[in-house]
Design a protein around this motif. Structure first.
Motif, mmCIF file in Angstrom:
data_model
loop_
_atom_site.group_PDB
_atom_site.id
_atom_site.type_symbol
_atom_site.label_atom_id
_atom_site.label_comp_id
_atom_site.label_asym_id
_atom_site.label_seq_id
_atom_site.Cartn_x
_atom_site.Cartn_y
_atom_site.Cartn_z
ATOM 1 N N GLU A 46 -1.572 2.280 -9.870
ATOM 2 C CA GLU A 46 -0.742 3.199 -9.086
ATOM 3 C C GLU A 46 0.605 2.547 -8.744
ATOM 4 O OE1 GLU A 46 -0.269 6.982 -7.437
ATOM 5 O OE2 GLU A 46 -2.130 6.280 -8.335
ATOM 6 N N GLN A 50 4.376 3.722 -10.022
ATOM 7 C CA GLN A 50 5.468 4.033 -9.104
ATOM 8 C C GLN A 50 6.696 3.171 -9.372
ATOM 9 O OE1 GLN A 50 3.515 3.533 -5.363
ATOM 10 N NE2 GLN A 50 2.451 5.486 -5.497
ATOM 11 N N LEU A 61 3.775 15.210 -6.249
ATOM 12 C CA LEU A 61 3.519 14.389 -5.073
ATOM 13 C C LEU A 61 2.117 14.641 -4.549
ATOM 14 C CD1 LEU A 61 6.948 14.873 -3.300
ATOM 15 C CD2 LEU A 61 6.285 13.140 -4.936
ATOM 16 N N THR A 62 1.637 13.754 -3.707
ATOM 17 C CA THR A 62 0.294 13.910 -3.146
ATOM 18 C C THR A 62 0.177 15.173 -2.312
ATOM 19 O OG1 THR A 62 0.921 12.504 -1.299
ATOM 20 C CG2 THR A 62 -0.228 11.452 -3.130
ATOM 21 N N SER A 63 1.295 15.689 -1.818
ATOM 22 C CA SER A 63 1.275 16.928 -1.038
ATOM 23 C C SER A 63 1.214 18.157 -1.931
ATOM 24 C CB SER A 63 2.523 17.003 -0.155
ATOM 25 O OG SER A 63 3.681 17.025 -0.969
ATOM 26 N N ALA A 92 4.230 8.505 -2.122
ATOM 27 C CA ALA A 92 3.917 9.932 -2.152
ATOM 28 C C ALA A 92 3.752 10.460 -3.572
ATOM 29 C CB ALA A 92 5.003 10.731 -1.431
ATOM 30 N N SER A 94 2.020 10.757 -6.986
ATOM 31 C CA SER A 94 0.644 10.538 -7.433
ATOM 32 C C SER A 94 0.587 10.427 -8.946
ATOM 33 C CB SER A 94 -0.241 11.698 -6.980
ATOM 34 O OG SER A 94 -1.517 11.576 -7.551
ATOM 35 N N ARG A 95 0.042 9.331 -9.411
ATOM 36 C CA ARG A 95 -0.119 9.113 -10.853
ATOM 37 C C ARG A 95 -1.107 10.115 -11.441
ATOM 38 N NH1 ARG A 95 -3.863 6.319 -13.882
ATOM 39 N NH2 ARG A 95 -4.869 5.632 -11.991
ATOM 40 N N GLU A 96 -2.226 10.324 -10.762
ATOM 41 C CA GLU A 96 -3.269 11.201 -11.285
ATOM 42 C C GLU A 96 -2.783 12.641 -11.405
ATOM 43 O OE1 GLU A 96 -6.878 10.883 -9.094
ATOM 44 O OE2 GLU A 96 -6.948 8.711 -9.296
ATOM 45 N N PHE A 97 -2.142 13.145 -10.357
ATOM 46 C CA PHE A 97 -1.669 14.528 -10.382
ATOM 47 C C PHE A 97 -0.579 14.707 -11.442
ATOM 48 C CE2 PHE A 97 -2.835 14.873 -5.646
ATOM 49 C CZ PHE A 97 -4.127 15.248 -5.958
ATOM 50 N N THR A 98 0.298 13.728 -11.564
ATOM 51 C CA THR A 98 1.400 13.826 -12.523
ATOM 52 C C THR A 98 0.866 13.822 -13.949
ATOM 53 O OG1 THR A 98 2.900 12.742 -10.987
ATOM 54 C CG2 THR A 98 3.538 12.742 -13.293
#
Length: 122
Positions: A46, A50, A61-63, A92, A94-98
């Motif tokens: 992570e 970043q 983003l995590t949000s 903020a 996020s590697r996983e979401f991206t």
């Protein structure tokens, strides 16, 4: 003898057995390889993700906010969204979401953005 007195009796030998110490050691090693080490590896990935983000990369983003990186600063990023530019901390992103959202599209988008910038500069 009552059942209570049987449970309250001390174990024979009086001290802790070497087998108990071996079992505790095996449990610690198991916890390390099953829980601690994977968490450290994930945190390292992570952080590397970043640190390698560049201007023009699409991120989530995590949000849940989607956007494109407009500026990279020491303490965070300026993210360009449809509603304007917003500043966020590096943590903020996020590697996983991206990767789940964009995958290889984010990398190809970076290449096309670079080509567009090069053609504009000429």
């Amino acid at each position: 003898m009552t059942l209570l007195s049987i449970f309250l009796q001390a174990a024979p030998g009086g001290g802790s057995s070497p087998m108990m110490l071996i079992m505790m050691g095996v449990m610690f090693v198991g916890f390390y390889f099953l829980m601690i080490r994977p968490q450290q590896k994930k945190a390292k990935q992570e952080k590397n993700f970043q640190e390698t983000l560049k201007v023009g990369t699409r991120v989530v983003l995590t949000s849940g906010l989607h956007g494109r990186i407009a500026q990279v600063q020491d303490d965070g990023f300026v993210i360009e969204t449809l509603s304007g530019k917003l500043k966020f901390e590096k943590a903020a992103v996020s590697r996983e979401f991206t990767e789940n959202r964009f995958g290889d599209k984010a990398k190809t988008a970076e290449k096309t953005d670079k080509k567009e910038i090069e053609t504009e500069n000429k």
